[in-house]
Design a protein around this motif. Structure first.
Motif, PDB file in Angstrom:
ATOM      1  N   GLY A 104       0.807  -1.224   0.000  1.00  0.00           N
ATOM      2  CA  GLY A 104       0.000   0.000   0.000  1.00  0.00           C
ATOM      3  C   GLY A 104       0.832   1.261   0.000  1.00  0.00           C
ATOM      4  O   GLY A 104       0.403   2.307   0.500  1.00  0.00           O
ATOM      5  N   ILE A 105       2.050   1.196  -0.571  1.00  0.00           N
ATOM      6  CA  ILE A 105       2.929   2.371  -0.636  1.00  0.00           C
ATOM      7  C   ILE A 105       2.325   3.386  -1.601  1.00  0.00           C
ATOM      8  O   ILE A 105       1.974   3.044  -2.725  1.00  0.00           O
ATOM      9  N   LEU A 262      10.887   5.846  -8.095  1.00  0.00           N
ATOM     10  CA  LEU A 262       9.743   5.364  -7.320  1.00  0.00           C
ATOM     11  C   LEU A 262       9.856   5.760  -5.844  1.00  0.00           C
ATOM     12  O   LEU A 262       8.938   5.520  -5.066  1.00  0.00           O
ATOM     13  N   GLN A 263      10.999   6.333  -5.475  1.00  0.00           N
ATOM     14  CA  GLN A 263      11.274   6.776  -4.107  1.00  0.00           C
ATOM     15  C   GLN A 263      11.094   5.640  -3.107  1.00  0.00           C
ATOM     16  O   GLN A 263      10.395   5.750  -2.101  1.00  0.00           O
ATOM     17  N   VAL A 264      11.747   4.518  -3.421  1.00  0.00           N
ATOM     18  CA  VAL A 264      11.814   3.390  -2.492  1.00  0.00           C
ATOM     19  C   VAL A 264      13.264   2.939  -2.387  1.00  0.00           C
ATOM     20  O   VAL A 264      14.023   3.023  -3.357  1.00  0.00           O
ATOM     21  N   LYS A 265      13.626   2.497  -1.206  1.00  0.00           N
ATOM     22  CA  LYS A 265      14.937   1.891  -1.014  1.00  0.00           C
ATOM     23  C   LYS A 265      14.798   0.405  -1.348  1.00  0.00           C
ATOM     24  O   LYS A 265      14.039  -0.310  -0.694  1.00  0.00           O
ATOM     25  N   VAL A 281      23.042  -5.178  -1.264  1.00  0.00           N
ATOM     26  CA  VAL A 281      23.223  -3.896  -1.941  1.00  0.00           C
ATOM     27  C   VAL A 281      21.914  -3.118  -1.894  1.00  0.00           C
ATOM     28  O   VAL A 281      20.825  -3.705  -1.973  1.00  0.00           O
ATOM     29  N   ASN A 282      22.024  -1.794  -1.743  1.00  0.00           N
ATOM     30  CA  ASN A 282      20.850  -0.919  -1.760  1.00  0.00           C
ATOM     31  C   ASN A 282      20.804  -0.122  -3.057  1.00  0.00           C
ATOM     32  O   ASN A 282      21.829   0.385  -3.518  1.00  0.00           O
ATOM     33  N   TYR A 283      19.601  -0.012  -3.625  1.00  0.00           N
ATOM     34  CA  TYR A 283      19.384   0.774  -4.844  1.00  0.00           C
ATOM     35  C   TYR A 283      18.280   1.796  -4.581  1.00  0.00           C
ATOM     36  O   TYR A 283      17.151   1.391  -4.305  1.00  0.00           O
ATOM     37  N   PRO A 284      18.564   3.096  -4.663  1.00  0.00           N
ATOM     38  CA  PRO A 284      19.904   3.683  -4.802  1.00  0.00           C
ATOM     39  C   PRO A 284      20.662   3.591  -3.486  1.00  0.00           C
ATOM     40  O   PRO A 284      20.069   3.323  -2.436  1.00  0.00           O
ATOM     41  N   ASP A 285      21.966   3.844  -3.529  1.00  0.00           N
ATOM     42  CA  ASP A 285      22.760   3.771  -2.300  1.00  0.00           C
ATOM     43  C   ASP A 285      22.576   5.020  -1.447  1.00  0.00           C
ATOM     44  O   ASP A 285      22.854   5.001  -0.246  1.00  0.00           O
ATOM     45  N   GLU A 286      22.093   6.106  -2.050  1.00  0.00           N
ATOM     46  CA  GLU A 286      21.746   7.315  -1.304  1.00  0.00           C
ATOM     47  C   GLU A 286      20.234   7.491  -1.374  1.00  0.00           C
ATOM     48  O   GLU A 286      19.675   7.601  -2.463  1.00  0.00           O
ATOM     49  N   GLU A 290      12.655   8.980   4.814  1.00  0.00           N
ATOM     50  CA  GLU A 290      11.211   8.737   4.773  1.00  0.00           C
ATOM     51  C   GLU A 290      10.786   7.761   3.678  1.00  0.00           C
ATOM     52  O   GLU A 290       9.618   7.359   3.616  1.00  0.00           O
ATOM     53  N   TRP A 291      11.704   7.351   2.826  1.00  0.00           N
ATOM     54  CA  TRP A 291      11.345   6.408   1.762  1.00  0.00           C
ATOM     55  C   TRP A 291      11.009   5.041   2.352  1.00  0.00           C
ATOM     56  O   TRP A 291      11.634   4.585   3.330  1.00  0.00           O
ATOM     57  N   ASN A 292      10.033   4.379   1.761  1.00  0.00           N
ATOM     58  CA  ASN A 292       9.709   3.013   2.143  1.00  0.00           C
ATOM     59  C   ASN A 292      10.790   2.063   1.639  1.00  0.00           C
ATOM     60  O   ASN A 292      11.520   2.370   0.687  1.00  0.00           O
TER      61      ASN A 292
END
Length: 311
Positions: A104-105, A262-265, A281-286, A290-292
């Motif tokens: 529900g994001i 999409l403003q999600v980690k 790994v995180n996308y994006p790394d920065e 507040e991002w889901n």
């Protein structure tokens, strides 16, 4: 006596008819359920370690390595189950969108400020990108004068379905909506093509900002434009986006862009990189606080599944 016999006969026939209809309804229900599961592009959850043992049998070096990676997920990262995602060239986009919808994001903040239905029109008329008529729709491989109209329908599908699902607060009802949506190939393909087009739109915007020396752009665009195959928006579309869904998946740089727009980690467990710094790994790394957050796991950087946590 005759009337009693007649009533008894009618009662017997009614019971037989009721039993027949009940069995017919049950068979129809089972058929629909099997058909739905068969068509689902994201399957119900299964036990993580059980899946690992079934998929990676034997004593080869690779099989042992993958089983160890799954055991690490289970012990250290509290991943107990996974949902298998259909193995095609939309795999990662499907896995990301399914989680956004099922959790529900809501829309990203920039999407609330702009009408995404107007993005194809803006790109074509305001920014003079006539070449979007060469846009290809994944396995459909369609290009031509009707590309603009098809893109608008894709954007409408994304906006409508995302709004409906995110507005549904009941978790079970939202899950049912996702099952229906992600079992209809024609509908879900529209969602993926809309996401691809939004990626193209963001790349065009960043490219124009860099050329005009306007506001600073995210570092990921420097990575993207540094590739010989995507030095400008047209080459990005022709060499990358047009083939996604048909012959290639998103690569690592494109995943950075996907999470950013999409403003999600997007946290990815890369099992083939187990015991290295690139395992998680995180996308994006920065990203903003507040991002889901959503999670994926992959065995090969091509096909992705959805890990489920339990503590």
């Amino acid at each position: 006596m005759l009337s009693m016999s007649f009533l008894a006969t009618v009662f017997w026939y009614c019971r037989r008819l009721y039993s027949f209809l009940a069995q017919l309804l049950k068979r129809w229900s089972n058929y629909l359920q099997r058909k739905l599961i068969r068509n689902l592009s994201v399957l119900p959850e299964v036990d993580l370690l059980g899946y690992s043992v079934r998929e990676w049998k034997g004593e080869t070096k690779q099989a042992k390595h993958m089983r160890e990676a799954y055991e690490e997920l289970f012990r250290t990262h509290h991943v107990k189950y996974l949902r298998q995602v259909k193995r095609d060239n939309y795999s990662v986009v499907r896995a990301v969108l399914f989680q956004i919808f099922s959790q529900g994001i809501p829309f990203p903040s920039w999407m609330k400020e702009r009408d995404i239905l107007k993005l194809p029109e803006k790109l074509l008329y305001s920014q003079g990108c006539n070449w979007i008529q060469q846009y290809s729709f994944g396995p459909e491989r369609y290009t031509g004068p009707n590309a603009f109209g098809k893109l608008r329908k894709c954007m409408e599908a994304l906006k409508t379905n995302w709004a409906e699902v995110s507005a549904t607060k009941d978790h079970e009802e939202r899950g049912n909506m996702c099952h229906i949506l992600f079992s209809d190939e024609s509908k879900e393909y529209k969602l993926y093509e809309a996401v691809k087009f939004i990626m193209l739109y963001e790349v065009v915007e960043a490219y124009e900002q860099i050329k005009s020396r306007g506001r600073p752009v995210h570092n990921l665009f420097s990575l993207l434009f540094a590739r010989d195959s995507s030095s400008d928006p047209l080459s990005f579309m022709m060499n990358h986006l047009n083939s996604i869904g048909d012959s290639i998946c998103l690569d690592q740089v494109d995943l950075f862009l996907l999470g950013y727009l999409l403003q999600v980690k997007i946290r990815v467990y890369r099992l083939h990189r187990f015991n290295t710094e690139e395992f998680q790994v995180n996308y994006p790394d920065e990203y903003r606080r507040e991002w889901n957050e959503i999670s994926l796991l992959t065995e090969d950087d091509r096909y992705y599944h959805i890990p489920l946590y339990r503590t």
